[in-house]
Scaffold this motif. Sequence first.
Motif, mmCIF file in Angstrom:
data_model
loop_
_atom_site.group_PDB
_atom_site.id
_atom_site.type_symbol
_atom_site.label_atom_id
_atom_site.label_comp_id
_atom_site.label_asym_id
_atom_site.label_seq_id
_atom_site.Cartn_x
_atom_site.Cartn_y
_atom_site.Cartn_z
ATOM 1 N N THR A 33 0.817 -1.210 0.000
ATOM 2 C CA THR A 33 0.000 0.000 0.000
ATOM 3 C C THR A 33 0.853 1.263 0.000
ATOM 4 O OG1 THR A 33 -1.827 -1.104 1.117
ATOM 5 C CG2 THR A 33 -1.745 1.291 1.300
ATOM 6 N N ILE A 34 1.939 1.266 0.763
ATOM 7 C CA ILE A 34 2.764 2.482 0.824
ATOM 8 C C ILE A 34 3.821 2.539 -0.269
ATOM 9 C CG2 ILE A 34 2.384 2.782 3.289
ATOM 10 C CD1 ILE A 34 5.400 1.965 3.539
ATOM 11 N N ASP A 78 7.768 7.285 7.299
ATOM 12 C CA ASP A 78 6.701 7.822 8.145
ATOM 13 C C ASP A 78 5.359 7.179 7.821
ATOM 14 O OD1 ASP A 78 8.535 9.477 9.396
ATOM 15 O OD2 ASP A 78 7.972 11.269 8.260
ATOM 16 N N ARG A 79 5.067 6.981 6.530
ATOM 17 C CA ARG A 79 3.814 6.323 6.137
ATOM 18 C C ARG A 79 3.778 4.881 6.636
ATOM 19 N NH1 ARG A 79 4.974 8.383 0.933
ATOM 20 N NH2 ARG A 79 4.983 6.263 0.130
ATOM 21 N N LEU A 80 4.920 4.195 6.558
ATOM 22 C CA LEU A 80 4.985 2.818 7.041
ATOM 23 C C LEU A 80 4.721 2.759 8.543
ATOM 24 C CD1 LEU A 80 5.556 -0.195 6.839
ATOM 25 C CD2 LEU A 80 8.001 0.331 6.936
ATOM 26 N N VAL A 81 5.364 3.624 9.295
ATOM 27 C CA VAL A 81 5.178 3.635 10.753
ATOM 28 C C VAL A 81 3.717 3.909 11.095
ATOM 29 C CG1 VAL A 81 5.746 4.872 12.884
ATOM 30 C CG2 VAL A 81 7.573 4.206 11.289
ATOM 31 N N ASP A 82 3.103 4.882 10.433
ATOM 32 C CA ASP A 82 1.695 5.208 10.698
ATOM 33 C C ASP A 82 0.775 4.026 10.425
ATOM 34 O OD1 ASP A 82 2.357 7.775 11.458
ATOM 35 O OD2 ASP A 82 1.802 8.686 9.531
ATOM 36 N N LYS A 83 1.044 3.284 9.347
ATOM 37 C CA LYS A 83 0.166 2.173 8.957
ATOM 38 C C LYS A 83 0.409 0.913 9.789
ATOM 39 C CE LYS A 83 -1.767 3.573 4.895
ATOM 40 N NZ LYS A 83 -3.177 3.821 4.883
#
Length: 105
Positions: A33-34, A78-83
């Motif tokens: 997804t990211i 950052d997107r990976l950590v959030d997801k």
Amino acid sequence: MLETRNSLLKTVKKVDIIVSHSFLPETLQILDTIGVSGYTVLENTRGKGDRGLSCDDLDCDYSGNYIMTVCSDEEQLDRLVDKIQPLLKKAGGILVVTDARWLNH
């Protein structure tokens, strides 16, 4: 010679994820997804953490998976950590980030 070699290497964030086997598909979906371009999965890994032993024997709670990938920049990381944080809260496991450099083909 060192100068030439360093110019060929790209700075990336190396990401190691350890998660229960039952959450592997969901974890890989997050990577897709990211937009993570690739990853390596080592299945049925063994180890010990705060939830006890992790292995593929019947005596253990669950089998683990080790996933190694890289994020090309801070925004992708950052997107990976959030997801992935909600998944790790639910499933257990860890995510470790280190600075790295790679030579891509």
